[in-house]
Structure formats: structure tokens, C-alpha cells
Design a protein around this motif. Structure first.
Motif, PDB file in Angstrom:
ATOM      1  N   PHE A  47      -3.516  -2.086  -4.470  1.00  0.00           N
ATOM      2  CA  PHE A  47      -2.097  -2.401  -4.546  1.00  0.00           C
ATOM      3  C   PHE A  47      -1.849  -3.108  -5.884  1.00  0.00           C
ATOM      4  O   PHE A  47      -2.530  -4.061  -6.221  1.00  0.00           O
ATOM      5  CB  PHE A  47      -1.785  -3.342  -3.371  1.00  0.00           C
ATOM      6  CG  PHE A  47      -0.344  -3.685  -3.177  1.00  0.00           C
ATOM      7  CD1 PHE A  47       0.418  -3.003  -2.242  1.00  0.00           C
ATOM      8  CD2 PHE A  47       0.239  -4.719  -3.881  1.00  0.00           C
ATOM      9  CE1 PHE A  47       1.737  -3.350  -2.022  1.00  0.00           C
ATOM     10  CE2 PHE A  47       1.561  -5.063  -3.672  1.00  0.00           C
ATOM     11  CZ  PHE A  47       2.307  -4.376  -2.738  1.00  0.00           C
ATOM     12  N   GLY A  48      -0.873  -2.604  -6.656  1.00  0.00           N
ATOM     13  CA  GLY A  48      -0.586  -3.236  -7.938  1.00  0.00           C
ATOM     14  C   GLY A  48       0.581  -2.568  -8.632  1.00  0.00           C
ATOM     15  O   GLY A  48       1.433  -1.954  -7.987  1.00  0.00           O
ATOM     16  N   ALA A  78      -2.003   5.380   5.751  1.00  0.00           N
ATOM     17  CA  ALA A  78      -2.275   4.169   6.524  1.00  0.00           C
ATOM     18  C   ALA A  78      -1.105   3.842   7.447  1.00  0.00           C
ATOM     19  O   ALA A  78      -1.292   3.493   8.620  1.00  0.00           O
ATOM     20  CB  ALA A  78      -2.554   3.003   5.581  1.00  0.00           C
ATOM     21  N   LYS A  79       0.098   3.962   6.939  1.00  0.00           N
ATOM     22  CA  LYS A  79       1.289   3.693   7.754  1.00  0.00           C
ATOM     23  C   LYS A  79       1.392   4.671   8.919  1.00  0.00           C
ATOM     24  O   LYS A  79       1.714   4.269  10.049  1.00  0.00           O
ATOM     25  CB  LYS A  79       2.547   3.776   6.882  1.00  0.00           C
ATOM     26  CG  LYS A  79       2.725   2.620   5.924  1.00  0.00           C
ATOM     27  CD  LYS A  79       3.865   2.867   4.942  1.00  0.00           C
ATOM     28  CE  LYS A  79       5.179   3.142   5.637  1.00  0.00           C
ATOM     29  NZ  LYS A  79       6.265   3.400   4.674  1.00  0.00           N
ATOM     30  N   ASP A  80       1.111   5.935   8.659  1.00  0.00           N
ATOM     31  CA  ASP A  80       1.186   6.944   9.724  1.00  0.00           C
ATOM     32  C   ASP A  80       0.179   6.651  10.830  1.00  0.00           C
ATOM     33  O   ASP A  80       0.473   6.811  12.017  1.00  0.00           O
ATOM     34  CB  ASP A  80       0.938   8.339   9.153  1.00  0.00           C
ATOM     35  CG  ASP A  80       2.089   8.845   8.292  1.00  0.00           C
ATOM     36  OD1 ASP A  80       3.189   8.260   8.366  1.00  0.00           O
ATOM     37  OD2 ASP A  80       1.887   9.826   7.552  1.00  0.00           O
ATOM     38  N   ALA A 101     -12.527  -5.972   0.616  1.00  0.00           N
ATOM     39  CA  ALA A 101     -11.370  -5.587  -0.204  1.00  0.00           C
ATOM     40  C   ALA A 101     -10.634  -4.354   0.322  1.00  0.00           C
ATOM     41  O   ALA A 101      -9.391  -4.335   0.321  1.00  0.00           O
ATOM     42  CB  ALA A 101     -11.808  -5.365  -1.644  1.00  0.00           C
ATOM     43  N   PRO A 102     -11.321  -3.292   0.787  1.00  0.00           N
ATOM     44  CA  PRO A 102     -10.570  -2.135   1.288  1.00  0.00           C
ATOM     45  C   PRO A 102      -9.718  -2.457   2.518  1.00  0.00           C
ATOM     46  O   PRO A 102      -8.656  -1.856   2.698  1.00  0.00           O
ATOM     47  CB  PRO A 102     -11.669  -1.110   1.617  1.00  0.00           C
ATOM     48  CG  PRO A 102     -12.818  -1.498   0.761  1.00  0.00           C
ATOM     49  CD  PRO A 102     -12.774  -2.990   0.718  1.00  0.00           C
ATOM     50  N   PHE A 106      -5.708  -2.046   2.981  1.00  0.00           N
ATOM     51  CA  PHE A 106      -5.065  -1.452   4.150  1.00  0.00           C
ATOM     52  C   PHE A 106      -3.876  -2.305   4.590  1.00  0.00           C
ATOM     53  O   PHE A 106      -2.777  -1.789   4.845  1.00  0.00           O
ATOM     54  CB  PHE A 106      -6.084  -1.327   5.278  1.00  0.00           C
ATOM     55  CG  PHE A 106      -5.528  -0.753   6.562  1.00  0.00           C
ATOM     56  CD1 PHE A 106      -5.484   0.617   6.756  1.00  0.00           C
ATOM     57  CD2 PHE A 106      -5.049  -1.580   7.571  1.00  0.00           C
ATOM     58  CE1 PHE A 106      -4.974   1.156   7.941  1.00  0.00           C
ATOM     59  CE2 PHE A 106      -4.539  -1.060   8.751  1.00  0.00           C
ATOM     60  CZ  PHE A 106      -4.505   0.305   8.933  1.00  0.00           C
ATOM     61  N   PHE A 107      -4.079  -3.616   4.651  1.00  0.00           N
ATOM     62  CA  PHE A 107      -2.968  -4.499   5.022  1.00  0.00           C
ATOM     63  C   PHE A 107      -1.881  -4.503   3.949  1.00  0.00           C
ATOM     64  O   PHE A 107      -0.681  -4.563   4.265  1.00  0.00           O
ATOM     65  CB  PHE A 107      -3.479  -5.915   5.287  1.00  0.00           C
ATOM     66  CG  PHE A 107      -4.044  -6.094   6.667  1.00  0.00           C
ATOM     67  CD1 PHE A 107      -3.211  -6.156   7.775  1.00  0.00           C
ATOM     68  CD2 PHE A 107      -5.410  -6.172   6.869  1.00  0.00           C
ATOM     69  CE1 PHE A 107      -3.723  -6.296   9.049  1.00  0.00           C
ATOM     70  CE2 PHE A 107      -5.932  -6.313   8.146  1.00  0.00           C
ATOM     71  CZ  PHE A 107      -5.084  -6.380   9.238  1.00  0.00           C
TER      72      PHE A 107
END
Length: 208
Positions: A47-48, A78-80, A101-102, A106-107
Motif C-alpha cells: 500500500f502506498g 482481498a475485498k471480494d 508484512a503481507p 491485506f488489512f
């Protein structure tokens, strides 16, 4: 009902890997509808800024770069997975005081206003996933349940607070700890914990 198991350890001999494998095996014995999301096996770009650029381009209907499209696709996957689940099991270790970290990525993907939470008219955060239940399976080699060590535990604590912000109810939490700190009792500690993992599968029936 749909059961999603989020696996967050790629060590074959990891204790939280054994917790995951034990949970899956017991759930399959019961014929439950189980899906696994392995955060180490999935394509999970961090995420960035690429993500923020992509979101801005979506609003302006601009063309995405390959990196931006990849990030949006990973985020949506991930959302699905979460959206389709009724109960979500998180199986993860404590590594260097926190989660891998992965799993954090996910969060990051599902921490989205309008998806997992919203701000009400008073500016207060409200979870949007109160219809989902969660189970926490965490392993840590040291002992972090003592008063002096508890403040340093930022793995199960992080997951608990994150899903709490989403409005999910934690219906079970199983921690296996101290197997590295006490090698003479490691086998006993792990075996007792895995029996609790097996028993946790049957909590599913409370919501079926």
C-alpha cells in the motif's frame, strides 16, 4: 455460510501454519464451505503512492499504469474474499512483535471507508461488517501474556482492534505461546493448542 481462512505464514514448520492446517483439516471433515486466502501466495503489492495515484485516476477516468492496475486488482481480490465470507479465520504468527508484512497489506487493502467502515454524521467511525464473525489463531514463541510483556504484543492485538473497527465480532481466540521460551514443554504446549484449534471449528455451528 461461507468460511474464509486467511493464512499468514509461509514457513512449512511454523506453529501458526500448523494451526491453519489443523483448522482446515477439521473444517473439511465437517463438510464446511472453506476458502483460503494465503497472503504469501497472493500478489500483494504494498500500500502506498501507486494506490493513491490509481484511485485518483479512477475518479478522473484516466489510464492506469501496469503497477496501478496490479494494485487495484490485488485490493479488489482481498475485498471480494472478505465480502463473500460469513466467518473469517485469521491464522498468523507474531514476528518481531507484530504481524507479517503481507497480512498487514491485506488489512491495508480492506481498510476502506464505505467498505469496512464509515464515518457517521458526528464524525465517529462505524464498522460496516457487523454481520461477520472472526476467529483469531496466533502463535508466538515467547510468553506475551504476562503484565510486563503484554504491551509489546502487537500481533493478535492489532488484528483484534482492526476487525473490531470493522464491526466484526471475535467469537474465538486461540493463542499458542511459549514453545520457544520453554523447549522442554514445547511439544505439550503445541499439542494442547492444536486441540483447542480443532474445537474452535465447532463454533461455526453456532452461526449456521
Amino acid at each position: 455460510m461461507n468460511l474464509l481462512v486467511v493464512k499468514a505464514n509461509n514457513r512449512p514448520d511454523g506453529i501458526s501454519t500448523k494451526m491453519y492446517e489443523t483448522y482446515i483439516a477439521e473444517a473439511k471433515k465437517q463438510g464446511l464451505n472453506v476458502t483460503t486466502f494465503d497472503v504469501f501466495a497472493e500478489d500483494m503489492p504494498y500500500f502506498g503512492q501507486d494506490l493513491f495515484n490509481a484511485l485518483g485516476k479512477l475518479q478522473n477516468k484516466a489510464e492506469l499504469t501496469e503497477a496501478e492496475a496490479r494494485l487495484l486488482a490485488a485490493k479488489q481480490k482481498a475485498k471480494d474474499a472478505v465480502a463473500a465470507a460469513d466467518i473469517i479465520v485469521f491464522a498468523f504468527p507474531l514476528w518481531n512483535l507484530t504481524i507479517p508484512a503481507p497480512l498487514h497489506t491485506f488489512f491495508d487493502y480492506i481498510f476502506e471507508a464505505g467498505f469496512s467502515f464509515r464515518y457517521n454524521e458526528k464524525g465517529q467511525l462505524e464498522g460496516l461488517m457487523s454481520d461477520k464473525k472472526a476467529i483469531i489463531l496466533c502463535a508466538r514463541g515467547g510468553v506475551y501474556s504476562t503484565p510486563e510483556m503484554e504491551p509489546l504484543e502487537m500481533a493478535a492485538n492489532y488484528v483484534r482492534h482492526a476487525i473490531g473497527m470493522f464491526g466484526m465480532q471475535v467469537v474465538d481466540e486461540i493463542i499458542i505461546e511459549g514453545h520457544n521460551a520453554n523447549p522442554a514443554k514445547a511439544e505439550e504446549i503445541v499439542a494442547a493448542g492444536l486441540e483447542k484449534v480443532k474445537a474452535s471449528v465447532y463454533k461455526f455451528y453456532q452461526f449456521a
